[in-house]
Design a protein around this motif. Sequence first.
Motif, PDB file in Angstrom:
ATOM      1  N   CYS A 155      -9.649   3.611  -3.634  1.00  0.00           N
ATOM      2  CA  CYS A 155      -9.509   3.602  -2.173  1.00  0.00           C
ATOM      3  C   CYS A 155      -9.422   2.169  -1.639  1.00  0.00           C
ATOM      4  CB  CYS A 155     -10.627   4.391  -1.495  1.00  0.00           C
ATOM      5  SG  CYS A 155     -10.059   5.152   0.046  1.00  0.00           S
ATOM      6  N   PHE A 156      -8.490   1.406  -2.227  1.00  0.00           N
ATOM      7  CA  PHE A 156      -8.133   0.064  -1.728  1.00  0.00           C
ATOM      8  C   PHE A 156      -9.210  -0.989  -1.966  1.00  0.00           C
ATOM      9  CE2 PHE A 156      -6.464   3.460   1.030  1.00  0.00           C
ATOM     10  CZ  PHE A 156      -5.157   3.435   0.578  1.00  0.00           C
ATOM     11  N   ARG A 157     -10.097  -0.701  -2.917  1.00  0.00           N
ATOM     12  CA  ARG A 157     -11.157  -1.660  -3.220  1.00  0.00           C
ATOM     13  C   ARG A 157     -10.791  -2.565  -4.385  1.00  0.00           C
ATOM     14  NH1 ARG A 157     -16.356   1.163  -4.826  1.00  0.00           N
ATOM     15  NH2 ARG A 157     -14.849   2.773  -5.331  1.00  0.00           N
ATOM     16  N   TYR A 158     -10.016  -2.043  -5.344  1.00  0.00           N
ATOM     17  CA  TYR A 158      -9.746  -2.818  -6.550  1.00  0.00           C
ATOM     18  C   TYR A 158      -8.766  -3.952  -6.267  1.00  0.00           C
ATOM     19  CZ  TYR A 158     -11.668   1.423  -8.769  1.00  0.00           C
ATOM     20  OH  TYR A 158     -12.439   2.490  -9.131  1.00  0.00           O
ATOM     21  N   THR A 159      -8.759  -4.915  -7.192  1.00  0.00           N
ATOM     22  CA  THR A 159      -7.956  -6.119  -6.980  1.00  0.00           C
ATOM     23  C   THR A 159      -6.454  -5.862  -7.092  1.00  0.00           C
ATOM     24  OG1 THR A 159      -8.204  -6.642  -9.309  1.00  0.00           O
ATOM     25  CG2 THR A 159      -9.752  -7.671  -7.801  1.00  0.00           C
ATOM     26  N   THR A 161      -4.916  -3.894  -5.240  1.00  0.00           N
ATOM     27  CA  THR A 161      -4.469  -3.597  -3.865  1.00  0.00           C
ATOM     28  C   THR A 161      -3.778  -4.812  -3.257  1.00  0.00           C
ATOM     29  OG1 THR A 161      -6.414  -2.180  -3.614  1.00  0.00           O
ATOM     30  CG2 THR A 161      -5.250  -2.803  -1.594  1.00  0.00           C
ATOM     31  N   THR A 162      -2.551  -4.631  -2.804  1.00  0.00           N
ATOM     32  CA  THR A 162      -1.822  -5.733  -2.172  1.00  0.00           C
ATOM     33  C   THR A 162      -1.536  -5.370  -0.713  1.00  0.00           C
ATOM     34  OG1 THR A 162       0.348  -4.801  -2.675  1.00  0.00           O
ATOM     35  CG2 THR A 162      -0.642  -6.224  -4.361  1.00  0.00           C
ATOM     36  N   ALA A 163      -0.998  -6.335   0.021  1.00  0.00           N
ATOM     37  CA  ALA A 163      -0.591  -6.071   1.405  1.00  0.00           C
ATOM     38  C   ALA A 163       0.407  -4.911   1.420  1.00  0.00           C
ATOM     39  CB  ALA A 163       0.018  -7.325   2.013  1.00  0.00           C
ATOM     40  N   LEU A 166      -1.326  -1.539   1.154  1.00  0.00           N
ATOM     41  CA  LEU A 166      -1.956  -1.124   2.423  1.00  0.00           C
ATOM     42  C   LEU A 166      -0.906  -0.681   3.440  1.00  0.00           C
ATOM     43  CD1 LEU A 166      -4.652  -3.958   2.601  1.00  0.00           C
ATOM     44  CD2 LEU A 166      -5.115  -1.512   2.315  1.00  0.00           C
ATOM     45  N   ARG A 167       0.261  -1.352   3.447  1.00  0.00           N
ATOM     46  CA  ARG A 167       1.309  -0.966   4.415  1.00  0.00           C
ATOM     47  C   ARG A 167       1.914   0.391   4.049  1.00  0.00           C
ATOM     48  NH1 ARG A 167       2.857  -6.759   4.650  1.00  0.00           N
ATOM     49  NH2 ARG A 167       1.534  -7.497   6.361  1.00  0.00           N
ATOM     50  N   ALA A 169       0.278   2.744   2.499  1.00  0.00           N
ATOM     51  CA  ALA A 169      -0.762   3.703   2.891  1.00  0.00           C
ATOM     52  C   ALA A 169      -0.727   3.950   4.395  1.00  0.00           C
ATOM     53  CB  ALA A 169      -2.133   3.198   2.448  1.00  0.00           C
TER      54      ALA A 169
END
Lengths: 309, 309
Positions: A155-159, A161-163, A166-167, A169
Amino acid sequence: MTIEQVVNFLKTNDNFEILTHNYPDGDCLGSGYGLCLALQQLGKNARVITTALPKDFQFLLKGVKEQDFKTECVVSVDVADEQLLGCNQEKYMGKIDLCIDHHKSNRVNSPLKFVDEKAAAASEIIYRILTEMGVTLTQEIANCLYTGISTDTGCFRYTNTTASTLRIAADLLELGCDSEYINKVMFETKSKKRVELEKEIYDSMIFCCDDKCAIIYTTLEMTKGLEDEDTEGISSIPRQIKGVKMGITIREKPDGIYKVSVRTNDGLDACRFCKQFGGGGHAAASGCTLNGDLQSVIDTLIEAAERAL
Amino acid sequence: MTIEQVVNFLKTNDNFEILTHNYPDGDCLGSGYGLCLALQQLGKNARVITTALPKDFQFLLKGVKEQDFKTECVVSVDVADEQLLGCNQEKYMGKIDLCIDHHKSNRVNSPLKFVDEKAAAASEIIYRILTEMGVTLTQEIANCLYTGISTDTGCFRYTNTTASTLRIAADLLELGCDSEYINKVMFETKSKKRVELEKEIYDSMIFCCDDKCAIIYTTLEMTKGLEDEDTEGISSIPRQIKGVKMGITIREKPDGIYKVSVRTNDGLDACRFCKQFGGGGHAAASGCTLNGDLQSVIDTLIEAAERAL
């Protein structure tokens, strides 16, 4: 291979089988059913081949039509190695036409390959493919892709995850994906049995290498009567302890087989660690399989951890 | 009040004190220090007033200048009620010029007020204000705002997360915020003491209302010698159990005071539940304070839960 070439391949072919890896997770299933829904929307035949569909993931089937057809194209999603096809390995070995994946260690032997190791999840790649293909991203497709992206990023916690993650998502939220339901099921719900299991795991935790390595294990006895969902994600437990650089989780499987998950902090290479045992994965999250009895597996891993740390 | 009016107020005034709430969390501290850094960047004097700065949040101070000035303007961030100012209540009661908040239940008595209950975090509002103000969003500011947004959304898991929340987080990642460090400290790290505490909490868990309500508690004895960070976030534990609609966490504080956190699922109104005890908050996450002894507090809450469920 470019995204455009992948799109072109999917558009000009038909009768797809989509392969996922064994012990299927949110990302391979989300990628698979998301792609399947999109191909069916384009009037094509498609089905997902999976070794199992855990109860918590059955909502991904919504809108997927069961179709009868003779396979012409085999596409694998989120499969890093043909050996990870489980019971489907024999049937599909060497038969994959297109491999779509995000694992750096990918070694699927297929004529067409699109591997983007910067993508946090295979579902992130599928999102880009479907957008490029001009598919209407329905709520069902959005649910599939959100499930894949959220589960592969914790859920967007791990490394990973990029910009861009998130976009995408954000777009999926606007497309009406039911993030409330998905987050609750995937990240916010523990069965009473799971709580019991966590207590047992904490009690059995082993520290080594000056507390820089923590090892937990589950035996067949401990997981008897538990669903897959009750044991899901336990491999994140040991790495979470303050000061731990390598968290190792050992899961006993039938016939003296032990499935090992390795999670690391501070840039320690989990993939390299697992490769010495014939496994692989990502730099901070990898896996391998060992045989024997529990104590010898633990001893082997402690020795290897002492060399690595 | 519009964002433009807030920006105009901040631009045309100087010598700011920024108030946060007691038991400060990532959002009030992230909002506070983010706004403070921005005002100082514009050549103004500003300082944050807080009742405490837990160790895990001290990185937010990076780049903040200590300035000596006579206060002209008082701005509160993330403060839903002046009674939540803790030991600063007496000094600042009725002296807040501008209140910036995202709590629906906000009842701060100030001449100027900007409350956006759709914002997942006060830090999301601060991001919009700073963008509108033309402030250069430095890495330090991005770290503050990311801390606020991620902690108030449980790292984008809670239902308050919107597409806008995720896009702002994407922008903050691109501005170089150290999400790896922040996520690790806020969501991925447990002290060994915390693990011990969780075991005790699981052992003491009480179920009522046909297992629809789960209650956990910490006593002064259980939390003796623990840092704030060791007990942070435990209120999410009871709601996570499968089937639980209301999770109640009771924390014993000195002098027979019990701090109660209520988290709900499936649209049950936690704020309404807490209001009967003089508390408040959000629909799915609220709090109140009760006095007495532990058993009577538990009994009172079980009775109230039976009425609510």
